[in-house]
Design a protein around this motif. Sequence first.
Motif, short mmCIF file in Angstrom:
data_model
loop_
_atom_site.label_atom_id
_atom_site.label_comp_id
_atom_site.label_asym_id
_atom_site.label_seq_id
_atom_site.Cartn_x
_atom_site.Cartn_y
_atom_site.Cartn_z
N VAL A 123 0.84 -1.20 0.00
CA VAL A 123 0.00 0.00 0.00
C VAL A 123 0.88 1.25 0.00
CG1 VAL A 123 -1.75 1.30 1.27
CG2 VAL A 123 -1.82 -1.21 1.24
N ASP A 124 0.53 2.21 -0.84
CA ASP A 124 1.17 3.53 -0.84
C ASP A 124 0.17 4.54 -0.28
OD1 ASP A 124 3.62 5.17 -2.05
OD2 ASP A 124 1.77 6.30 -2.44
N PHE A 125 0.66 5.51 0.51
CA PHE A 125 -0.27 6.42 1.17
C PHE A 125 -1.04 7.31 0.18
CE2 PHE A 125 3.58 8.97 0.82
CZ PHE A 125 3.13 10.25 0.56
N LYS A 126 -0.57 7.41 -1.06
CA LYS A 126 -1.30 8.19 -2.06
C LYS A 126 -2.52 7.46 -2.60
CE LYS A 126 2.32 11.27 -3.78
NZ LYS A 126 3.03 11.77 -4.98
N GLU A 127 -2.57 6.13 -2.37
CA GLU A 127 -3.74 5.35 -2.78
C GLU A 127 -4.81 5.48 -1.69
OE1 GLU A 127 -2.39 1.45 -4.91
OE2 GLU A 127 -1.00 1.79 -3.24
N THR A 128 -5.49 6.59 -1.67
CA THR A 128 -6.35 6.95 -0.55
C THR A 128 -7.36 5.88 -0.19
OG1 THR A 128 -6.14 9.26 -1.26
CG2 THR A 128 -7.86 8.75 0.35
N SER A 129 -8.02 5.33 -1.19
CA SER A 129 -9.07 4.36 -0.90
C SER A 129 -8.54 3.11 -0.22
CB SER A 129 -9.80 3.98 -2.20
OG SER A 129 -8.89 3.41 -3.14
N ARG A 130 -7.33 2.67 -0.58
CA ARG A 130 -6.72 1.49 0.04
C ARG A 130 -6.02 1.82 1.35
NH1 ARG A 130 -2.45 -0.99 -2.86
NH2 ARG A 130 -2.91 -2.88 -1.68
N ALA A 131 -5.46 3.01 1.41
CA ALA A 131 -4.54 3.31 2.51
C ALA A 131 -5.24 3.89 3.75
CB ALA A 131 -3.48 4.30 2.03
N ALA A 132 -6.35 4.56 3.58
CA ALA A 132 -6.95 5.31 4.69
C ALA A 132 -7.21 4.45 5.92
CB ALA A 132 -8.23 5.99 4.21
N GLY A 133 -7.93 3.34 5.72
CA GLY A 133 -8.28 2.50 6.86
C GLY A 133 -7.08 1.95 7.61
N PRO A 134 -6.16 1.25 6.91
CA PRO A 134 -4.98 0.70 7.60
C PRO A 134 -4.10 1.77 8.25
CG PRO A 134 -5.28 -0.37 5.48
CD PRO A 134 -6.26 0.77 5.52
N ILE A 135 -3.98 2.95 7.64
CA ILE A 135 -3.15 4.00 8.23
C ILE A 135 -3.80 4.58 9.47
CG2 ILE A 135 -2.32 6.36 7.84
CD1 ILE A 135 -1.64 5.59 5.00
N VAL A 136 -5.10 4.82 9.43
CA VAL A 136 -5.81 5.33 10.62
C VAL A 136 -5.71 4.32 11.77
CG1 VAL A 136 -8.09 5.91 11.55
CG2 VAL A 136 -7.36 6.84 9.34
N LEU A 137 -5.81 3.05 11.44
CA LEU A 137 -5.69 2.02 12.47
C LEU A 137 -4.31 2.06 13.11
CD1 LEU A 137 -6.72 -0.42 14.03
CD2 LEU A 137 -6.03 -1.87 12.10
N TYR A 138 -3.28 2.26 12.29
CA TYR A 138 -1.91 2.33 12.83
C TYR A 138 -1.76 3.53 13.76
CZ TYR A 138 3.11 1.39 12.79
OH TYR A 138 4.40 1.05 13.15
N PHE A 139 -2.42 4.63 13.43
CA PHE A 139 -2.43 5.81 14.31
C PHE A 139 -2.99 5.45 15.68
CE2 PHE A 139 -4.69 9.44 16.10
CZ PHE A 139 -3.76 10.47 16.01
N PHE A 140 -4.09 4.72 15.71
CA PHE A 140 -4.71 4.37 16.98
C PHE A 140 -3.94 3.28 17.72
CE2 PHE A 140 -8.39 6.60 15.17
CZ PHE A 140 -8.72 7.39 16.27
N MET A 141 -3.17 2.46 16.98
CA MET A 141 -2.27 1.53 17.66
C MET A 141 -1.29 2.30 18.55
SD MET A 141 -1.16 -1.27 14.77
CE MET A 141 -2.30 -2.43 14.04
N GLY A 142 -0.75 3.39 18.00
CA GLY A 142 0.18 4.20 18.78
C GLY A 142 -0.50 4.87 19.96
N MET A 143 -1.72 5.34 19.78
CA MET A 143 -2.41 6.04 20.86
C MET A 143 -2.70 5.13 22.04
SD MET A 143 -5.83 8.43 20.73
CE MET A 143 -4.91 9.73 19.89
N VAL A 144 -3.23 3.93 21.78
CA VAL A 144 -3.56 3.04 22.90
C VAL A 144 -2.28 2.50 23.55
CG1 VAL A 144 -5.84 2.43 22.02
CG2 VAL A 144 -3.87 1.04 21.35
N ASP A 145 -1.21 2.40 22.77
CA ASP A 145 0.07 2.02 23.36
C ASP A 145 0.50 3.07 24.38
OD1 ASP A 145 2.73 1.09 23.85
OD2 ASP A 145 3.47 2.35 22.24
N SER A 146 0.37 4.36 24.04
CA SER A 146 0.76 5.41 24.99
C SER A 146 -0.09 5.35 26.25
CB SER A 146 0.62 6.79 24.33
OG SER A 146 -0.73 7.19 24.20
#
Length: 478
Positions: free
Chosen positions: A327-350
């Motif tokens: 996945v490349d971050f410019k492929e919005t339709s494919r990338a949005a969900g997995p990238i947002v999930l990775y963001f929340f992985m970091g948040m709950v880790d903190s």
Amino acid sequence: MTIRYHSPLAQILIISGVCFLCPGMFNALNGLGGAGQLDTRTASDANSALYATFCVFSILGGGIVNVFGVRYTASISCLAYALYTGTYIYYNNTGNGALTISAGAVLGMGAGVLWAAQGMIMVSYPSEREKGKFISIFWIIFNLGGLIGGVLPFAINYYHSGSLTDSVYALFVILECSGAAIALFLIPPTRVVRDDGSHATIARPASPYRESMDVFRLFKNRWMLLLLPMSFTSNFFYSYHFTEYNAAIFNLRTRGFNNLLYWLSQIIGSYMLSLLLDYTQWPRRKRGIYAMVVMAVSFNAVWGCTLIIQMRYTKGGDATDYPGGLVDFKETSRAAGPIVLYFFMGMVDSWYQNIAYWVIGTLTNDACITARYIGFYKGIQSMGAAISWQLSARKLPFMNQLIGNWALLVISLPTMMYTVIQIKEHAMDDMLLYSSSEEEYEDRTAGSCNFNWEMAHMQTQTQAQLKRHMCHSQGAIM
């Protein structure tokens, strides 16, 4: 506003800067998956060696810091980060990972001592009403290291699809050496004076024998045993986040972009949680329970969403079978969900990490005891991480790793919650910090927790007022 050099705030800013430049830069590399290498095997093996020695030297770290002092132990430990990062230049040019794996073992020794020193400063120096704020200050500055460090490889590798270049690794080495220099500005805990005139510790430098005995006694300590599942789990999931998720389904520049979001989310999450942990309108136990509920629900929700994505692939990297390929971050339709999930992985880790430190901080206010507690926590944490990275290196099926991580989280929650429910409004050793007998203090804090908390607090307030009056009357700025 003038910040006293001998104040808890000044010292937490110094150690935060140190960790910004050393562990923060390490996290920036590690978060890319494979430390920026296309082949993640060497980095995973190095992490296994790192966390194996980290485990031992974290448990010993509190005693080492108490015996040799915080300044030079922290500075020397920082140099191990520079050594480890520098070996990737050698690896880039030879393809031989033996030196990197060996340097990982050396880094584990240094990191164990550094994190014991860091935990002592962050948890024991502030007053009880400010512990959440100080943990947040550290976590924000520390993760700025991962955030800013992540900008470098993202920018340099935006049009580059291979491993990180020698120049990137060299820049990281320079930054980590700077962290070693900044550590020399730390002062001994006996010289740290809080705003109310109280000291972080009364203990004199301990003998190696006595510190060794106190460290071994931790394996019989009720609270340390209760928090074993929490300690073991708290870094276990990093190998999955970084390697089986970020490095598995994203291309290199998107891994760098995700890395920025991961550490940014840690900063945001830590600040949000500090508002709850230091909300003095509620009793300390109530704050802890609410924080635990928020973290537990959120973490389970994140693992549930991760399971949905994990069901779509079994292999990572260039050979990934993720639908549509990397996945490349410019492929919005494919990338949005997995990238947002990775963001929340970091948040709950903190949230998990901040609560862990905060809970340990409720057990004691003394710097020497805190150093041992944090060392024990980081040691068990590193044992879990060593196992986790080795499972990753041995290519354990991704789904099995996810299930194992989720199960460990669930197992850790009951004993964490039980400990939070037992929290008192004031640590048992508040009063004893003013005792003239160090031996009585050590004996009583090493024993049971059957203690008159209310009486201790009343006496502590009186003695703190007296201490503050004496400092002001003498015009002391210690």
